[in-house]
Design a protein around this motif. Structure first.
Motif, PDB file in Angstrom:
ATOM      1  N   LEU A   1      33.336  54.880  74.662  1.00  0.00           N
ATOM      2  CA  LEU A   1      32.881  53.487  74.571  1.00  0.00           C
ATOM      3  C   LEU A   1      32.103  53.313  73.278  1.00  0.00           C
ATOM      4  O   LEU A   1      30.996  53.820  73.128  1.00  0.00           O
ATOM      5  N   SER A   2      32.676  52.556  72.323  1.00  0.00           N
ATOM      6  CA  SER A   2      32.135  52.529  70.968  1.00  0.00           C
ATOM      7  C   SER A   2      30.894  51.653  70.808  1.00  0.00           C
ATOM      8  O   SER A   2      30.007  51.991  70.032  1.00  0.00           O
ATOM      9  N   HIS A   3      30.813  50.524  71.518  1.00  0.00           N
ATOM     10  CA  HIS A   3      29.651  49.646  71.390  1.00  0.00           C
ATOM     11  C   HIS A   3      29.734  48.545  72.429  1.00  0.00           C
ATOM     12  O   HIS A   3      30.645  48.548  73.275  1.00  0.00           O
ATOM     13  N   ASP A   4      28.800  47.592  72.371  1.00  0.00           N
ATOM     14  CA  ASP A   4      28.618  46.662  73.489  1.00  0.00           C
ATOM     15  C   ASP A   4      29.228  45.286  73.307  1.00  0.00           C
ATOM     16  O   ASP A   4      28.972  44.402  74.127  1.00  0.00           O
ATOM     17  N   HIS A   5      30.040  45.035  72.290  1.00  0.00           N
ATOM     18  CA  HIS A   5      30.657  43.720  72.155  1.00  0.00           C
ATOM     19  C   HIS A   5      31.712  43.516  73.243  1.00  0.00           C
ATOM     20  O   HIS A   5      32.337  44.465  73.704  1.00  0.00           O
ATOM     21  N   PHE A   6      31.943  42.253  73.621  1.00  0.00           N
ATOM     22  CA  PHE A   6      32.745  41.969  74.801  1.00  0.00           C
ATOM     23  C   PHE A   6      34.226  42.304  74.635  1.00  0.00           C
ATOM     24  O   PHE A   6      34.939  42.406  75.633  1.00  0.00           O
ATOM     25  N   ASP A   7      34.701  42.452  73.411  1.00  0.00           N
ATOM     26  CA  ASP A   7      36.089  42.879  73.227  1.00  0.00           C
ATOM     27  C   ASP A   7      36.212  44.396  73.279  1.00  0.00           C
ATOM     28  O   ASP A   7      37.314  44.934  73.099  1.00  0.00           O
ATOM     29  N   HIS A   8      35.111  45.099  73.571  1.00  0.00           N
ATOM     30  CA  HIS A   8      35.117  46.560  73.692  1.00  0.00           C
ATOM     31  C   HIS A   8      34.466  47.016  74.998  1.00  0.00           C
ATOM     32  O   HIS A   8      34.918  47.979  75.607  1.00  0.00           O
TER      33      HIS A   8
ATOM     34  N   ALA B   1      37.928  37.836  75.769  1.00  0.00           N
ATOM     35  CA  ALA B   1      36.864  38.596  75.108  1.00  0.00           C
ATOM     36  C   ALA B   1      35.673  37.671  74.989  1.00  0.00           C
ATOM     37  O   ALA B   1      35.439  37.041  73.961  1.00  0.00           O
ATOM     38  N   SER B   2      34.894  37.572  76.055  1.00  0.00           N
ATOM     39  CA  SER B   2      33.876  36.532  76.156  1.00  0.00           C
ATOM     40  C   SER B   2      32.821  36.952  77.163  1.00  0.00           C
ATOM     41  O   SER B   2      33.118  37.720  78.090  1.00  0.00           O
ATOM     42  N   PRO B   3      31.598  36.450  77.019  1.00  0.00           N
ATOM     43  CA  PRO B   3      30.574  36.729  78.020  1.00  0.00           C
ATOM     44  C   PRO B   3      30.772  35.967  79.322  1.00  0.00           C
ATOM     45  O   PRO B   3      30.090  36.234  80.298  1.00  0.00           O
TER      46      PRO B   3
ATOM     47  N   PRO C   1      35.316  73.982  78.301  1.00  0.00           N
ATOM     48  CA  PRO C   1      35.290  74.988  77.236  1.00  0.00           C
ATOM     49  C   PRO C   1      36.332  74.712  76.157  1.00  0.00           C
ATOM     50  O   PRO C   1      37.511  74.505  76.442  1.00  0.00           O
ATOM     51  N   GLY C   2      35.866  74.657  74.901  1.00  0.00           N
ATOM     52  CA  GLY C   2      36.748  74.430  73.760  1.00  0.00           C
ATOM     53  C   GLY C   2      36.998  72.979  73.434  1.00  0.00           C
ATOM     54  O   GLY C   2      37.622  72.666  72.414  1.00  0.00           O
ATOM     55  N   ILE C   3      36.525  72.052  74.274  1.00  0.00           N
ATOM     56  CA  ILE C   3      36.738  70.621  74.044  1.00  0.00           C
ATOM     57  C   ILE C   3      35.407  69.907  74.208  1.00  0.00           C
ATOM     58  O   ILE C   3      34.739  70.047  75.238  1.00  0.00           O
ATOM     59  N   GLU C   4      35.009  69.147  73.204  1.00  0.00           N
ATOM     60  CA  GLU C   4      33.783  68.374  73.275  1.00  0.00           C
ATOM     61  C   GLU C   4      33.946  67.078  72.505  1.00  0.00           C
ATOM     62  O   GLU C   4      34.859  66.936  71.674  1.00  0.00           O
ATOM     63  N   VAL C   5      33.063  66.125  72.793  1.00  0.00           N
ATOM     64  CA  VAL C   5      33.028  64.857  72.071  1.00  0.00           C
ATOM     65  C   VAL C   5      31.855  64.894  71.111  1.00  0.00           C
ATOM     66  O   VAL C   5      30.736  65.250  71.500  1.00  0.00           O
ATOM     67  N   ARG C   6      32.101  64.533  69.850  1.00  0.00           N
ATOM     68  CA  ARG C   6      31.046  64.418  68.848  1.00  0.00           C
ATOM     69  C   ARG C   6      30.968  62.961  68.402  1.00  0.00           C
ATOM     70  O   ARG C   6      31.996  62.341  68.122  1.00  0.00           O
ATOM     71  N   LEU C   7      29.765  62.444  68.334  1.00  0.00           N
ATOM     72  CA  LEU C   7      29.577  61.052  67.942  1.00  0.00           C
ATOM     73  C   LEU C   7      29.415  60.946  66.433  1.00  0.00           C
ATOM     74  O   LEU C   7      28.622  61.684  65.830  1.00  0.00           O
ATOM     75  N   ASP C   8      30.184  60.054  65.828  1.00  0.00           N
ATOM     76  CA  ASP C   8      30.239  59.914  64.377  1.00  0.00           C
ATOM     77  C   ASP C   8      29.680  58.573  63.928  1.00  0.00           C
ATOM     78  O   ASP C   8      29.747  57.567  64.648  1.00  0.00           O
ATOM     79  N   ARG C   9      29.175  58.542  62.717  1.00  0.00           N
ATOM     80  CA  ARG C   9      28.648  57.311  62.141  1.00  0.00           C
ATOM     81  C   ARG C   9      29.752  56.262  61.984  1.00  0.00           C
ATOM     82  O   ARG C   9      30.883  56.567  61.629  1.00  0.00           O
ATOM     83  N   ALA C  10      29.389  55.021  62.245  1.00  0.00           N
ATOM     84  CA  ALA C  10      30.244  53.870  61.966  1.00  0.00           C
ATOM     85  C   ALA C  10      29.374  52.798  61.316  1.00  0.00           C
ATOM     86  O   ALA C  10      28.147  52.872  61.354  1.00  0.00           O
ATOM     87  N   HIS C  11      30.011  51.803  60.713  1.00  0.00           N
ATOM     88  CA  HIS C  11      29.284  50.714  60.036  1.00  0.00           C
ATOM     89  C   HIS C  11      29.564  49.429  60.797  1.00  0.00           C
ATOM     90  O   HIS C  11      30.618  48.815  60.657  1.00  0.00           O
ATOM     91  N   HIS C  12      28.584  49.025  61.639  1.00  0.00           N
ATOM     92  CA  HIS C  12      28.836  47.841  62.468  1.00  0.00           C
ATOM     93  C   HIS C  12      27.516  47.219  62.899  1.00  0.00           C
ATOM     94  O   HIS C  12      26.528  47.287  62.152  1.00  0.00           O
ATOM     95  N   TRP C  13      27.450  46.666  64.088  1.00  0.00           N
ATOM     96  CA  TRP C  13      26.250  46.073  64.656  1.00  0.00           C
ATOM     97  C   TRP C  13      26.488  45.935  66.155  1.00  0.00           C
ATOM     98  O   TRP C  13      27.573  46.268  66.651  1.00  0.00           O
ATOM     99  N   SER C  14      25.484  45.471  66.892  1.00  0.00           N
ATOM    100  CA  SER C  14      25.634  45.359  68.338  1.00  0.00           C
ATOM    101  C   SER C  14      24.848  44.172  68.870  1.00  0.00           C
ATOM    102  O   SER C  14      23.859  43.738  68.274  1.00  0.00           O
ATOM    103  N   GLN C  15      25.329  43.651  69.994  1.00  0.00           N
ATOM    104  CA  GLN C  15      24.596  42.618  70.730  1.00  0.00           C
ATOM    105  C   GLN C  15      25.350  42.327  72.016  1.00  0.00           C
ATOM    106  O   GLN C  15      26.493  41.879  71.987  1.00  0.00           O
ATOM    107  N   TYR C  16      24.690  42.579  73.144  1.00  0.00           N
ATOM    108  CA  TYR C  16      25.310  42.298  74.438  1.00  0.00           C
ATOM    109  C   TYR C  16      24.838  40.966  75.006  1.00  0.00           C
ATOM    110  O   TYR C  16      25.558  40.307  75.729  1.00  0.00           O
ATOM    111  N   ARG C  17      23.630  40.590  74.689  1.00  0.00           N
ATOM    112  CA  ARG C  17      23.086  39.314  75.156  1.00  0.00           C
ATOM    113  C   ARG C  17      22.113  38.801  74.102  1.00  0.00           C
ATOM    114  O   ARG C  17      21.642  39.569  73.247  1.00  0.00           O
ATOM    115  N   PRO C  18      21.777  37.524  74.113  1.00  0.00           N
ATOM    116  CA  PRO C  18      20.810  37.005  73.144  1.00  0.00           C
ATOM    117  C   PRO C  18      19.487  37.764  73.217  1.00  0.00           C
ATOM    118  O   PRO C  18      18.962  38.047  74.288  1.00  0.00           O
ATOM    119  N   GLY C  19      18.960  38.127  72.058  1.00  0.00           N
ATOM    120  CA  GLY C  19      17.676  38.810  71.990  1.00  0.00           C
ATOM    121  C   GLY C  19      17.749  40.312  71.863  1.00  0.00           C
ATOM    122  O   GLY C  19      16.741  40.955  71.559  1.00  0.00           O
TER     123      GLY C  19
END
Length: 370
Positions: free
Chosen positions: A137-144, A108-110, A191-209
């Motif tokens: 895909l929940s967010h951009d950290h390297f373990d995800h 889990a590393s860049p 039909p009858g199946i969809e994805v809804r995006l829900d609030r989470a409490h976190h942060w993000s960073q894929y690269r410096p900056g």
């Protein structure tokens, strides 16, 4: 090398409207940041140093895993779930193969030559993974976000990839298409199946900056016979995100993180532990739950089995049947029951209990494998 190859283009958020969680430049947690410790408060150099050489080492070098060979499809309202490791889970139902945060990487590393190594091998070999229809895909950290695995699955299966705003631009650099939405957004599957995006409490960073230039998110997949909920990576925050997700309808299966909650200097405000996970399970009124985000990468200082042990103790304390919220071994396939289980655990919104991370029960760190 994701950090280098993907670090040449900026993320364009010019078309994103300001909101309670977007200030015009960066995404924020609308419920605030309640703690003062954890990886969110480290600078980019300190975070990179932490990833490359964490200041603790108590886990074994490896844990035995017997990989599963899943069925090609699971039809109708039958549901099977297999924990692959960390936050990677295969859910099979309604003829759909759904995969969360697929990571088959050894680290889990860049970078590939250093960083946190995998302790549990994937519970399904990549070659044995059935054709994937939907990736959350929940967010951009390297373990995800493992661009190597995502690229392989995109070339092989062309799945529908659903993610938060900005992450689609990272994927596009590697020729991978995805559907990005804000919290509250929807993506139709069929039909009858969809994805809804829900609030989470976190942060993000894929690269410096680019800290907090992409949106972290949870998901509800609406399904006949009861919904699938995946919390993504989340801290406790105001502990209302599960209540909000419950409004989408009855939750049959919840995928809830239980690990990576205790740093050597204290608890993090960006990951929940087992105590908060059980609270979320109760708030969701879920019939069943699987504990994820533990026992795979040594990201924090709790022992390898501590999340599972604390989960068992918390379920017993709250008189919840242990088989309703499980932390299985990687590669174990669990046939999920229907919604007929008697729900005596659901919490009404006016009875929410806020349980800060430092109140996690203390369990000695394990020095050997599970």
């Amino acid at each position: 090398m994701p950090l280098l190859a993907g670090g040449c283009a900026s993320i364009d958020l010019s078309k994103v409207a300001r909101s309670d969680h977007f200030n015009g430049q960066r995404f924020v947690n609308p419920d605030g940041v309640h703690g003062k410790v954890g990886e969110r408060n480290q600078g980019p150099l300190a975070l990179l140093e932490h990833l490359l050489e964490p200041p603790y080492r108590s886990w074994p070098a490896s844990v035995p895993v017997t990989p599963a060979v899943p069925a090609p499809r699971v039809e109708g309202q039958a549901m099977q779930v297999t924990w692959i490791g960390h936050a990677s889970v295969l859910v099979q139902t309604q003829g759909l193969n759904i995969l969360t945060d697929p990571v088959w990487a050894e680290r889990a590393s860049p970078v590939r030559f250093a960083g946190v190594k995998r302790v549990r091998a994937p519970g399904i070999r990549l070659a044995d993974l059935p054709k994937i229809d939907l990736i959350l895909l929940s967010h951009d950290h390297f373990d995800h976000l493992d661009i190597g695995t995502l690229g392989h699955l995109w070339r092989r299966d062309r799945p529908l990839i659903v993610t938060g705003l900005g992450n689609d631009q990272i994927l596009r650099r590697y020729g991978i298409r995805s559907a990005a939405r804000d919290w509250g957004g929807r993506v139709a599957v069929r039909p009858g199946i969809e994805v809804r995006l829900d609030r989470a409490h976190h942060w993000s960073q894929y690269r410096p900056g680019d800290r907090n230039r992409t949106l972290w998110t949870g998901f509800t997949v609406t399904l006949p016979g009861g919904n699938l909920y995946y919390a993504g990576d989340t801290g406790e925050g105001d502990m209302r995100w599960a209540v909000e997700a419950r409004r989408h309808g009855p939750v049959r299966l919840a995928l809830l993180p239980i690990g990576a909650y205790h740093f050597s200097g204290g608890a993090t405000d960006n990951h929940i532990g087992p105590v908060q996970a059980v609270t979320a399970f109760q708030q969701l009124g879920a019939a069943w739950a699987l504990g994820v985000h533990w026992g795979t990468f040594e990201l924090t200082s709790e022992g390898i089995d501590q999340p599972r042990e604390v989960l068992r103790a918390t379920l017993a304390e709250r008189r919840i049947a242990a088989d309703r919220f499980r932390a299985t071994e990687a590669g174990a396939t669990w046939a999920i029951g229907d919604m007929s289980v008697t729900d005596t655990t659901a919490m009404a919104p006016n009875r929410i209990r806020y349980v800060p991370a430092p109140q996690q029960p203390s369990v000695p760190k394990a020095q050997s494998g599970a």
